[in-house]
Design a protein around this motif. Structure first.
Motif, PDB file in Angstrom:
ATOM      1  N   PRO A  46     -85.462 -40.080 -38.659  1.00 38.73           N
ATOM      2  CA  PRO A  46     -85.169 -38.926 -37.814  1.00 38.73           C
ATOM      3  C   PRO A  46     -85.002 -39.339 -36.346  1.00 38.73           C
ATOM      4  N   VAL A  47     -84.214 -38.533 -35.640  1.00 45.81           N
ATOM      5  CA  VAL A  47     -83.978 -38.753 -34.219  1.00 45.81           C
ATOM      6  C   VAL A  47     -84.951 -37.882 -33.447  1.00 45.81           C
ATOM      7  N   ALA A  48     -85.632 -38.465 -32.478  1.00 43.38           N
ATOM      8  CA  ALA A  48     -86.593 -37.718 -31.666  1.00 43.38           C
ATOM      9  C   ALA A  48     -86.006 -37.482 -30.285  1.00 43.38           C
ATOM     10  N   LYS A  51     -88.685 -29.337 -20.039  1.00 38.53           N
ATOM     11  CA  LYS A  51     -87.301 -29.403 -20.513  1.00 38.53           C
ATOM     12  C   LYS A  51     -87.127 -30.618 -21.407  1.00 38.53           C
ATOM     13  N   PHE A  52     -86.100 -30.564 -22.252  1.00 39.97           N
ATOM     14  CA  PHE A  52     -85.765 -31.668 -23.136  1.00 39.97           C
ATOM     15  C   PHE A  52     -84.489 -32.334 -22.650  1.00 39.97           C
ATOM     16  N   ASP A  53     -84.362 -33.606 -22.987  1.00 41.49           N
ATOM     17  CA  ASP A  53     -83.226 -34.405 -22.561  1.00 41.49           C
ATOM     18  C   ASP A  53     -81.957 -33.940 -23.263  1.00 41.49           C
ATOM     19  N   THR A  54     -80.892 -33.682 -22.501  1.00 41.29           N
ATOM     20  CA  THR A  54     -79.628 -33.207 -23.070  1.00 41.29           C
ATOM     21  C   THR A  54     -78.664 -34.350 -23.379  1.00 41.29           C
ATOM     22  N   GLU A  55     -79.102 -35.593 -23.217  1.00 42.18           N
ATOM     23  CA  GLU A  55     -78.234 -36.735 -23.509  1.00 42.18           C
ATOM     24  C   GLU A  55     -78.022 -36.839 -25.012  1.00 42.18           C
ATOM     25  N   PHE A  56     -76.770 -36.975 -25.418  1.00 38.54           N
ATOM     26  CA  PHE A  56     -76.397 -37.008 -26.824  1.00 38.54           C
ATOM     27  C   PHE A  56     -76.790 -38.346 -27.449  1.00 38.54           C
ATOM     28  N   PRO A  57     -77.631 -38.350 -28.501  1.00 43.05           N
ATOM     29  CA  PRO A  57     -77.999 -39.607 -29.159  1.00 43.05           C
ATOM     30  C   PRO A  57     -76.818 -40.182 -29.945  1.00 43.05           C
ATOM     31  N   SER A  58     -76.606 -41.475 -29.842  1.00 37.02           N
ATOM     32  CA  SER A  58     -75.463 -42.110 -30.506  1.00 37.02           C
ATOM     33  C   SER A  58     -75.591 -42.069 -32.027  1.00 37.02           C
ATOM     34  N   VAL A  59     -76.812 -41.902 -32.547  1.00 38.30           N
ATOM     35  CA  VAL A  59     -77.013 -41.839 -33.995  1.00 38.30           C
ATOM     36  C   VAL A  59     -76.341 -40.601 -34.594  1.00 38.30           C
ATOM     37  N   THR A  99     -73.498 -39.340 -33.747  1.00 41.34           N
ATOM     38  CA  THR A  99     -72.038 -39.374 -33.660  1.00 41.34           C
ATOM     39  C   THR A  99     -71.446 -39.221 -35.057  1.00 41.34           C
ATOM     40  N   GLY A 100     -70.537 -38.302 -35.205  1.00 43.02           N
ATOM     41  CA  GLY A 100     -69.916 -38.026 -36.494  1.00 43.02           C
ATOM     42  C   GLY A 100     -70.667 -36.994 -37.319  1.00 43.02           C
ATOM     43  N   LYS A 101     -71.869 -36.664 -36.927  1.00 41.24           N
ATOM     44  CA  LYS A 101     -72.645 -35.648 -37.644  1.00 41.24           C
ATOM     45  C   LYS A 101     -72.533 -34.284 -36.981  1.00 41.24           C
ATOM     46  N   VAL A 102     -72.605 -34.275 -35.651  1.00 41.83           N
ATOM     47  CA  VAL A 102     -72.562 -33.027 -34.897  1.00 41.83           C
ATOM     48  C   VAL A 102     -71.791 -33.288 -33.605  1.00 41.83           C
ATOM     49  N   ALA A 103     -71.107 -32.273 -33.132  1.00 39.06           N
ATOM     50  CA  ALA A 103     -70.348 -32.401 -31.886  1.00 39.06           C
ATOM     51  C   ALA A 103     -71.311 -32.461 -30.701  1.00 39.06           C
ATOM     52  N   PRO A 104     -70.991 -33.270 -29.700  1.00 41.37           N
ATOM     53  CA  PRO A 104     -71.861 -33.343 -28.520  1.00 41.37           C
ATOM     54  C   PRO A 104     -72.030 -31.999 -27.821  1.00 41.37           C
TER      55      PRO A 104
END
Length: 182
Positions: free
Chosen positions: A46-48, A63-71, A73-78
């Motif tokens: 899982p991605v945390a 607040k939570f980090d809004t940076e898109f995890p590279s894992v 990619t291809g699963k959900v749109a940024p």
């Protein structure tokens, strides 16, 4: 095995005929499966998404980090990821300042009330966690379960200390082959 339905009054009742003797004599055939169903351990880790704010109240960051995890990619749109995290951050932005004010008041009055003045902060923090969990469930039902993902708020140990923190865990749901016969 035969099924006998005598009349419409007993329509829901299923009767079995005597065939148990024949079943006991024959040896059961072992079931051999060439492919096992995918297990959750076959799914990626899982991605945390960790808290990125400067204020943390009982493990919940502001607040939570809004940076898109590279894992992902291809699963959900940024854009979808950022929108979901922004909704969580908006919930935190609405609730956490009240929690901080009650925490300060509770700390000031703690000695006089023998710690009872901290109960409102604990209850408000629990309410904030529940609202985030409901928001994540709504997001899961709306989008992420269809994409094979499951978002949840989870308590994890901090990497830098022994303190606990709340993170958003993005789990990958296993894909089951629907065209394979039972």
């Amino acid at each position: 095995m035969s099924v006998l339905l005598p009349n419409m009054a007993d329509f829901d009742t299923i009767y079995e005929l005597e065939e148990e003797e024949e079943e006991e004599e024959s040896e059961p055939e072992p079931v051999v499966r060439s492919q096992e169903l995918p297990r959750p351990r076959d799914a990626p880790d899982p991605v945390a998404v960790r808290g990125a704010g400067h204020i943390t109240v009982f493990g919940l960051s502001n607040k939570f980090d809004t940076e898109f995890p590279s894992v992902l990619t291809g699963k959900v749109a940024p854009e979808e990821f950022k929108t979901s995290i922004s909704r969580v951050n908006a919930c935190l932005r609405k609730n956490l300042p009240v929690n901080v004010k009650w925490l300060l008041c509770g700390c000031l009055c703690c000695c006089c009330t023998l710690g009872c003045s901290l109960w409102p902060v604990v209850c408000l923090n629990k309410r904030t966690r529940r609202s985030i969990q409901k928001l994540l469930e709504w997001e899961n039902n709306r989008l992420y379960h269809k994409l094979g993902l499951h978002w949840k708020l989870s308590k994890r140990k901090c990497e830098t200390s022994n303190m606990m923190e709340y993170v958003i865990l993005i789990e990958f749901l296993p894909k089951y082959p629907i065209f394979r016969p039972d």
